[in-house]
Design a protein around this motif. Sequence first.
Motif, PDB file in Angstrom:
ATOM      1  N   HIS A  26       0.852  -1.192   0.000  1.00 20.23           N
ATOM      2  CA  HIS A  26       0.000   0.000   0.000  1.00 20.23           C
ATOM      3  C   HIS A  26       0.883   1.236   0.000  1.00 20.23           C
ATOM      4  N   CYS A  27       0.561   2.159  -0.901  1.00 17.79           N
ATOM      5  CA  CYS A  27       1.387   3.345  -1.129  1.00 17.79           C
ATOM      6  C   CYS A  27       0.612   4.603  -0.768  1.00 17.79           C
ATOM      7  N   LEU A  28       1.159   5.380   0.137  1.00 15.71           N
ATOM      8  CA  LEU A  28       0.705   6.751   0.339  1.00 15.71           C
ATOM      9  C   LEU A  28       1.728   7.623  -0.373  1.00 15.71           C
ATOM     10  N   MET A  29       1.454   7.829  -1.645  1.00 12.12           N
ATOM     11  CA  MET A  29       2.436   8.334  -2.594  1.00 12.12           C
ATOM     12  C   MET A  29       2.033   9.702  -3.086  1.00 12.12           C
ATOM     13  N   ASN A  30       3.022  10.543  -3.401  1.00 11.57           N
ATOM     14  CA  ASN A  30       2.662  11.857  -3.913  1.00 11.57           C
ATOM     15  C   ASN A  30       1.913  11.719  -5.238  1.00 11.57           C
ATOM     16  N   THR A  31       1.001  12.635  -5.475  1.00  9.77           N
ATOM     17  CA  THR A  31       0.041  12.488  -6.572  1.00  9.77           C
ATOM     18  C   THR A  31       0.685  12.588  -7.950  1.00  9.77           C
ATOM     19  N   VAL A  32       1.881  13.162  -8.033  1.00  7.75           N
ATOM     20  CA  VAL A  32       2.547  13.324  -9.325  1.00  7.75           C
ATOM     21  C   VAL A  32       2.987  11.980  -9.895  1.00  7.75           C
ATOM     22  N   VAL A  33       3.315  11.029  -9.043  1.00 10.68           N
ATOM     23  CA  VAL A  33       3.998   9.806  -9.499  1.00 10.68           C
ATOM     24  C   VAL A  33       3.216   8.530  -9.202  1.00 10.68           C
ATOM     25  N   GLN A  34       1.952   8.637  -8.881  1.00 13.78           N
ATOM     26  CA  GLN A  34       1.205   7.450  -8.455  1.00 13.78           C
ATOM     27  C   GLN A  34       1.170   6.363  -9.524  1.00 13.78           C
ATOM     28  N   LYS A  35       0.855   6.720 -10.756  1.00  9.39           N
ATOM     29  CA  LYS A  35       0.729   5.688 -11.794  1.00  9.39           C
ATOM     30  C   LYS A  35       2.072   5.033 -12.088  1.00  9.39           C
ATOM     31  N   PHE A  36       3.124   5.832 -12.225  1.00 14.17           N
ATOM     32  CA  PHE A  36       4.446   5.282 -12.533  1.00 14.17           C
ATOM     33  C   PHE A  36       4.903   4.341 -11.417  1.00 14.17           C
ATOM     34  N   THR A  37       4.674   4.739 -10.176  1.00 10.99           N
ATOM     35  CA  THR A  37       5.042   3.893  -9.043  1.00 10.99           C
ATOM     36  C   THR A  37       4.226   2.607  -9.032  1.00 10.99           C
ATOM     37  N   ALA A  38       2.924   2.725  -9.255  1.00 12.34           N
ATOM     38  CA  ALA A  38       2.070   1.535  -9.293  1.00 12.34           C
ATOM     39  C   ALA A  38       2.499   0.591 -10.405  1.00 12.34           C
ATOM     40  N   ALA A  64      -2.750  -5.067   3.323  1.00 10.02           N
ATOM     41  CA  ALA A  64      -1.425  -5.005   2.699  1.00 10.02           C
ATOM     42  C   ALA A  64      -0.400  -5.787   3.511  1.00 10.02           C
ATOM     43  N   ASP A  65       0.696  -6.165   2.852  1.00  7.55           N
ATOM     44  CA  ASP A  65       1.820  -6.796   3.535  1.00  7.55           C
ATOM     45  C   ASP A  65       2.833  -5.768   4.011  1.00  7.55           C
ATOM     46  N   VAL A  66       2.846  -4.614   3.360  1.00 11.31           N
ATOM     47  CA  VAL A  66       3.855  -3.598   3.640  1.00 11.31           C
ATOM     48  C   VAL A  66       3.298  -2.245   3.222  1.00 11.31           C
ATOM     49  N   LEU A  67       3.794  -1.195   3.856  1.00 11.96           N
ATOM     50  CA  LEU A  67       3.324   0.164   3.602  1.00 11.96           C
ATOM     51  C   LEU A  67       4.510   1.022   3.193  1.00 11.96           C
ATOM     52  N   THR A  68       4.324   1.856   2.158  1.00  9.51           N
ATOM     53  CA  THR A  68       5.338   2.829   1.801  1.00  9.51           C
ATOM     54  C   THR A  68       4.732   4.230   1.829  1.00  9.51           C
ATOM     55  N   ILE A  69       5.444   5.149   2.477  1.00 13.05           N
ATOM     56  CA  ILE A  69       4.950   6.512   2.686  1.00 13.05           C
ATOM     57  C   ILE A  69       5.916   7.496   2.034  1.00 13.05           C
ATOM     58  N   ASN A  70       5.364   8.378   1.217  1.00 15.22           N
ATOM     59  CA  ASN A  70       6.129   9.391   0.493  1.00 15.22           C
ATOM     60  C   ASN A  70       5.537  10.748   0.850  1.00 15.22           C
ATOM     61  N   LEU A  71       6.369  11.688   1.279  1.00 11.92           N
ATOM     62  CA  LEU A  71       5.866  12.963   1.794  1.00 11.92           C
ATOM     63  C   LEU A  71       5.696  14.034   0.721  1.00 11.92           C
ATOM     64  N   GLY A  72       5.758  13.657  -0.550  1.00 13.48           N
ATOM     65  CA  GLY A  72       5.468  14.616  -1.604  1.00 13.48           C
ATOM     66  C   GLY A  72       3.996  15.016  -1.603  1.00 13.48           C
ATOM     67  N   THR A  73       3.711  16.188  -2.168  1.00  9.84           N
ATOM     68  CA  THR A  73       2.352  16.766  -2.229  1.00  9.84           C
ATOM     69  C   THR A  73       1.620  16.609  -0.890  1.00  9.84           C
ATOM     70  N   LEU A  74       2.280  17.031   0.169  1.00 15.19           N
ATOM     71  CA  LEU A  74       1.757  16.848   1.522  1.00 15.19           C
ATOM     72  C   LEU A  74       0.791  17.971   1.883  1.00 15.19           C
ATOM     73  N   ASP A  75      -0.335  17.598   2.502  1.00 12.79           N
ATOM     74  CA  ASP A  75      -1.282  18.579   3.033  1.00 12.79           C
ATOM     75  C   ASP A  75      -1.845  18.033   4.339  1.00 12.79           C
ATOM     76  N   ALA A  76      -2.720  18.797   4.982  1.00 11.96           N
ATOM     77  CA  ALA A  76      -3.206  18.418   6.310  1.00 11.96           C
ATOM     78  C   ALA A  76      -3.948  17.081   6.281  1.00 11.96           C
ATOM     79  N   GLU A  77      -4.770  16.857   5.248  1.00 11.30           N
ATOM     80  CA  GLU A  77      -5.512  15.605   5.175  1.00 11.30           C
ATOM     81  C   GLU A  77      -4.576  14.418   4.991  1.00 11.30           C
ATOM     82  N   ARG A  78      -3.567  14.577   4.130  1.00  7.54           N
ATOM     83  CA  ARG A  78      -2.613  13.479   3.919  1.00  7.54           C
ATOM     84  C   ARG A  78      -1.815  13.199   5.194  1.00  7.54           C
ATOM     85  N   ARG A  79      -1.469  14.228   5.939  1.00  3.41           N
ATOM     86  CA  ARG A  79      -0.770  14.009   7.210  1.00  3.41           C
ATOM     87  C   ARG A  79      -1.600  13.134   8.146  1.00  3.41           C
ATOM     88  N   ASN A  80      -2.883  13.438   8.250  1.00  2.00           N
ATOM     89  CA  ASN A  80      -3.758  12.661   9.129  1.00  2.00           C
ATOM     90  C   ASN A  80      -3.863  11.212   8.671  1.00  2.00           C
TER      91      ASN A  80
END
Length: 245
Positions: A26-38, A64-80
Amino acid sequence: MARTYPTAEQAADLLDRVREKRPRVHCLMNTVVQKFTADGITVIGAIPSMTSSSDEIADFVSKADVLTINLGTLDAERRNVIERAVDIANDAGKPWILDPVHCDYSPSRLEFARTLIARRPKVVRGNRAEMALIGSLGDIVSIETGATDRITDGGRTVTVRNGHCWMAQVTGTGCLSGGVIAAFLAAELDALAAATAALAATGLAAEQAAACARGPGSFGVAFLDTLSALAPEALREGARIDHDD
């Protein structure tokens, strides 16, 4: 007792294990690169999910078996949502990895990254400027990316020398490699070995892609193709892994 270090042989074995296990990442990924990462997670043999919905995050991280967190395009909702996801992963004993993207640009992002690191990710991955601000992580595996990638767990230090300069000219190759590291982490308890194998795999795939690409645009497509086709035998022969001792 003598320290053991990751090898090309182990990297090849891990590639096979990831493809056999097909871990859910499961990826909490910045919105610019979501498709490429997926796409990168998919072609290496794992199964990505990308939602950052507060209504769904518990269900997706739990499955999920594992979580990856990327702090790009960060806002208050994503922080929560990130904080909730870390709670769920830690409570379930699931490994997770942090990429503190551009924490060198923003003091508030740096503070948030440090708060997350205090909650014990398995791996923290960043470029030289980001990792210089993050500082020493003790026994948490830290990765400093660049022309070569330096990985340490505080006791062992490894350098991966695979890669190509076009990786720096295609947005998302670093984020994609973070997703691949997460997939390998789901198949290997030794986080240093998992990170080393994943970086060798993506770096070797980049070298193969550059050989048939005309420039950064075609390289991005070729990179996915070569990562998909990467054979364990090629990784066994082509991974350039050094260690300090």
